[in-house]
Write a protein that holds these residues in place. Structure first.
Motif, PDB file in Angstrom:
ATOM      1  N   ILE A  25      29.841  40.919  39.589  1.00  0.00           N
ATOM      2  CA  ILE A  25      31.248  41.298  39.554  1.00  0.00           C
ATOM      3  C   ILE A  25      31.401  42.613  40.286  1.00  0.00           C
ATOM      4  CG2 ILE A  25      33.262  41.788  38.113  1.00  0.00           C
ATOM      5  CD1 ILE A  25      32.001  40.261  35.875  1.00  0.00           C
ATOM      6  N   GLU A  26      32.356  42.664  41.178  1.00  0.00           N
ATOM      7  CA  GLU A  26      32.656  43.891  41.915  1.00  0.00           C
ATOM      8  C   GLU A  26      33.922  44.523  41.327  1.00  0.00           C
ATOM      9  OE1 GLU A  26      32.934  44.377  46.529  1.00  0.00           O
ATOM     10  OE2 GLU A  26      34.921  43.864  45.758  1.00  0.00           O
ATOM     11  N   PHE A  27      33.795  45.775  40.865  1.00  0.00           N
ATOM     12  CA  PHE A  27      34.921  46.494  40.274  1.00  0.00           C
ATOM     13  C   PHE A  27      35.396  47.589  41.225  1.00  0.00           C
ATOM     14  CE2 PHE A  27      32.503  45.073  36.501  1.00  0.00           C
ATOM     15  CZ  PHE A  27      33.500  44.365  35.842  1.00  0.00           C
ATOM     16  N   TYR A 121      38.953  43.463  39.801  1.00  0.00           N
ATOM     17  CA  TYR A 121      37.615  42.907  39.982  1.00  0.00           C
ATOM     18  C   TYR A 121      37.657  41.610  40.777  1.00  0.00           C
ATOM     19  CZ  TYR A 121      38.439  39.449  36.241  1.00  0.00           C
ATOM     20  OH  TYR A 121      38.930  38.420  35.479  1.00  0.00           O
ATOM     21  N   ARG A 122      36.514  41.339  41.407  1.00  0.00           N
ATOM     22  CA  ARG A 122      36.261  40.055  42.039  1.00  0.00           C
ATOM     23  C   ARG A 122      34.933  39.546  41.508  1.00  0.00           C
ATOM     24  NH1 ARG A 122      36.515  40.320  48.378  1.00  0.00           N
ATOM     25  NH2 ARG A 122      35.064  42.053  48.021  1.00  0.00           N
ATOM     26  N   ARG A 123      34.887  38.293  41.120  1.00  0.00           N
ATOM     27  CA  ARG A 123      33.679  37.702  40.543  1.00  0.00           C
ATOM     28  C   ARG A 123      33.030  36.788  41.588  1.00  0.00           C
ATOM     29  NH1 ARG A 123      32.638  37.187  34.959  1.00  0.00           N
ATOM     30  NH2 ARG A 123      30.970  35.697  34.458  1.00  0.00           N
ATOM     31  N   VAL A 130      33.364  34.630  46.452  1.00  0.00           N
ATOM     32  CA  VAL A 130      34.286  35.063  45.394  1.00  0.00           C
ATOM     33  C   VAL A 130      34.894  33.835  44.728  1.00  0.00           C
ATOM     34  CG1 VAL A 130      36.218  36.558  44.815  1.00  0.00           C
ATOM     35  CG2 VAL A 130      34.848  37.050  46.845  1.00  0.00           C
ATOM     36  N   ARG A 131      34.903  33.847  43.374  1.00  0.00           N
ATOM     37  CA  ARG A 131      35.430  32.694  42.663  1.00  0.00           C
ATOM     38  C   ARG A 131      36.527  33.036  41.648  1.00  0.00           C
ATOM     39  NH1 ARG A 131      34.445  30.402  46.320  1.00  0.00           N
ATOM     40  NH2 ARG A 131      33.231  28.523  46.676  1.00  0.00           N
ATOM     41  N   SER A 132      36.743  34.324  41.364  1.00  0.00           N
ATOM     42  CA  SER A 132      37.874  34.678  40.505  1.00  0.00           C
ATOM     43  C   SER A 132      38.260  36.135  40.741  1.00  0.00           C
ATOM     44  CB  SER A 132      37.562  34.430  39.024  1.00  0.00           C
ATOM     45  OG  SER A 132      36.488  35.223  38.571  1.00  0.00           O
ATOM     46  N   TRP A 133      39.509  36.441  40.434  1.00  0.00           N
ATOM     47  CA  TRP A 133      40.097  37.743  40.678  1.00  0.00           C
ATOM     48  C   TRP A 133      40.836  38.174  39.413  1.00  0.00           C
ATOM     49  CZ3 TRP A 133      39.411  33.870  44.000  1.00  0.00           C
ATOM     50  CH2 TRP A 133      38.996  34.139  45.315  1.00  0.00           C
ATOM     51  N   GLY A 134      40.809  39.471  39.106  1.00  0.00           N
ATOM     52  CA  GLY A 134      41.522  39.915  37.912  1.00  0.00           C
ATOM     53  C   GLY A 134      41.498  41.420  37.724  1.00  0.00           C
ATOM     54  N   PHE A 149      44.162  37.835  34.295  1.00  0.00           N
ATOM     55  CA  PHE A 149      43.637  36.890  35.269  1.00  0.00           C
ATOM     56  C   PHE A 149      44.674  36.707  36.378  1.00  0.00           C
ATOM     57  CE2 PHE A 149      41.805  35.708  31.143  1.00  0.00           C
ATOM     58  CZ  PHE A 149      40.450  35.854  31.426  1.00  0.00           C
ATOM     59  N   LEU A 150      44.269  36.983  37.603  1.00  0.00           N
ATOM     60  CA  LEU A 150      45.164  36.888  38.756  1.00  0.00           C
ATOM     61  C   LEU A 150      45.057  35.509  39.402  1.00  0.00           C
ATOM     62  CD1 LEU A 150      44.557  40.432  40.283  1.00  0.00           C
ATOM     63  CD2 LEU A 150      46.477  39.672  38.858  1.00  0.00           C
ATOM     64  N   PRO A 151      46.054  35.130  40.213  1.00  0.00           N
ATOM     65  CA  PRO A 151      46.043  33.796  40.827  1.00  0.00           C
ATOM     66  C   PRO A 151      44.749  33.513  41.579  1.00  0.00           C
ATOM     67  CG  PRO A 151      48.169  34.848  41.164  1.00  0.00           C
ATOM     68  CD  PRO A 151      47.281  35.889  40.560  1.00  0.00           C
ATOM     69  N   ASN A 152      44.261  32.277  41.386  1.00  0.00           N
ATOM     70  CA  ASN A 152      42.997  31.855  41.993  1.00  0.00           C
ATOM     71  C   ASN A 152      43.294  30.825  43.082  1.00  0.00           C
ATOM     72  OD1 ASN A 152      40.444  30.635  42.547  1.00  0.00           O
ATOM     73  ND2 ASN A 152      39.713  31.296  40.543  1.00  0.00           N
ATOM     74  N   PRO A 153      42.924  31.109  44.330  1.00  0.00           N
ATOM     75  CA  PRO A 153      43.240  30.190  45.430  1.00  0.00           C
ATOM     76  C   PRO A 153      42.466  28.884  45.384  1.00  0.00           C
ATOM     77  CG  PRO A 153      41.841  31.965  46.208  1.00  0.00           C
ATOM     78  CD  PRO A 153      42.234  32.325  44.810  1.00  0.00           C
TER      79      PRO A 153
END
Length: 292
Positions: A25-27, A121-123, A130-134, A149-153
């Protein structure tokens, strides 16, 4: 009260946390002042409620709540942001929690409850994708609080996974906008003032302590007086205001003042004398005025 600054000063602070199953996870941290958090959370829950989810994520469990419609209430009281929907509600401490009019919360506990760190963050999966954003929040003890939890493309409208090579990249727009405003400081906060700091006056409608007390006339008197005075103050009713057996209770958020045993006549005086002129009605203050 300090002047609202629409320009966020970047922290230039990032971290990478490895995941036990591979990936990381990148913060990217951003400031946790009340003006930053207040504007951010209002922006998400009021203006973008249909795009975000809210919950907790730890190893072994995930809780994710959605907004089926705009929240009924978004309000800051005694440090806690309260968001109420038809089916659930949440609280998040984003300002010092005093513990009501008598300030019963110990300072150490108040510091622990408060959001002390926040980060976009980006997971990433083990392949570096990258598979999730939040957004992640931590309290003063360094413990993880709730996630946004932010929109996931990669997820479609019916929660179905889209084909690997056909993500809906338009969904990254909210993440990119938040990053530019709160992490990079390259865009201004989209409000002229902190929307959670708009003053309000509230009357307690709780029947737990005094079920025979009638709060509606006090509420109507406050509404009428505020409208006549032309003040930009919201008039609301709420649950318990932490002063029991002395109702009806009225609270003014502008300077955090509680009044007890309020009548319709007193409600008008509170508006005309206190809110308009700055003269508190000392005979009904709680805690009682010390010079009486």
């Amino acid at each position: 009260m300090s002047e609202f600054n629409r320009q966020v000063t970047p922290l230039h602070q990032s971290a990478k946390e490895p995941l036990p199953s591979g990936g990381w996870i990148e913060f990217e941290d951003f400031p946790t002042t009340i003006d930053v958090l207040g504007s951010l959370l209002y922006f998400l829950f009021q203006d973008h409620w249909q795009e975000v989810g809210l919950g907790h994520m730890v190893d072994g469990s995930v809780l994710e709540l959605e907004f089926p419609q705009p929240p009924k209430i978004i309000r800051l009281y005694d440090g806690y942001l309260t968001v109420v929907t038809e089916g659930w509600h949440m609280h998040l401490c984003i300002e010092e929690n005093q513990g009501g009019p008598e300030s019963t919360t110990p300072k150490e506990l108040s510091r622990k409850r408060l959001v002390s760190r926040a980060a976009l963050y980006r997971r990433f999966n083990p392949r570096g994708q990258v598979r999730s954003w939040g957004i992640q929040f931590w309290n003063g003890a360094g413990e993880r609080m709730m996630n946004v939890f932010l929109p996931n493309p990669f997820v479609g409208e019916n929660e179905d996974l889209l084909p690997e090579n056909k993500p809906d990249l338009r969904k990254l727009g909210l993440y990119e906008q938040l990053r530019e405003i709160y992490v990079q400081g390259s865009q201004l906060i989209p409000y002229e003032t902190n929307p959670l700091k708009r003053p309000f006056v509230s009357v307690c409608r709780s029947g737990r302590c005094n079920p025979t007390r009638n709060w509606q006339p006090i509420y109507e008197a406050l509404r009428s007086a505020v409208a006549e005075s032309g003040l930009e103050v919201d008039v609301i009713h709420s649950g318990c205001l932490e002063v029991c057996k002395l109702g009806p209770v009225v609270f003014y958020s502008g300077d955090k003042t509680w009044y007890t045993c309020v009548t319709s006549e007193l409600a008008q005086d509170i508006v005309y004398e206190h809110l308009c002129k700055g003269n508190k009605i000392k005979s009904h203050l709680y805690p009682p005025a010390k010079d009486l």
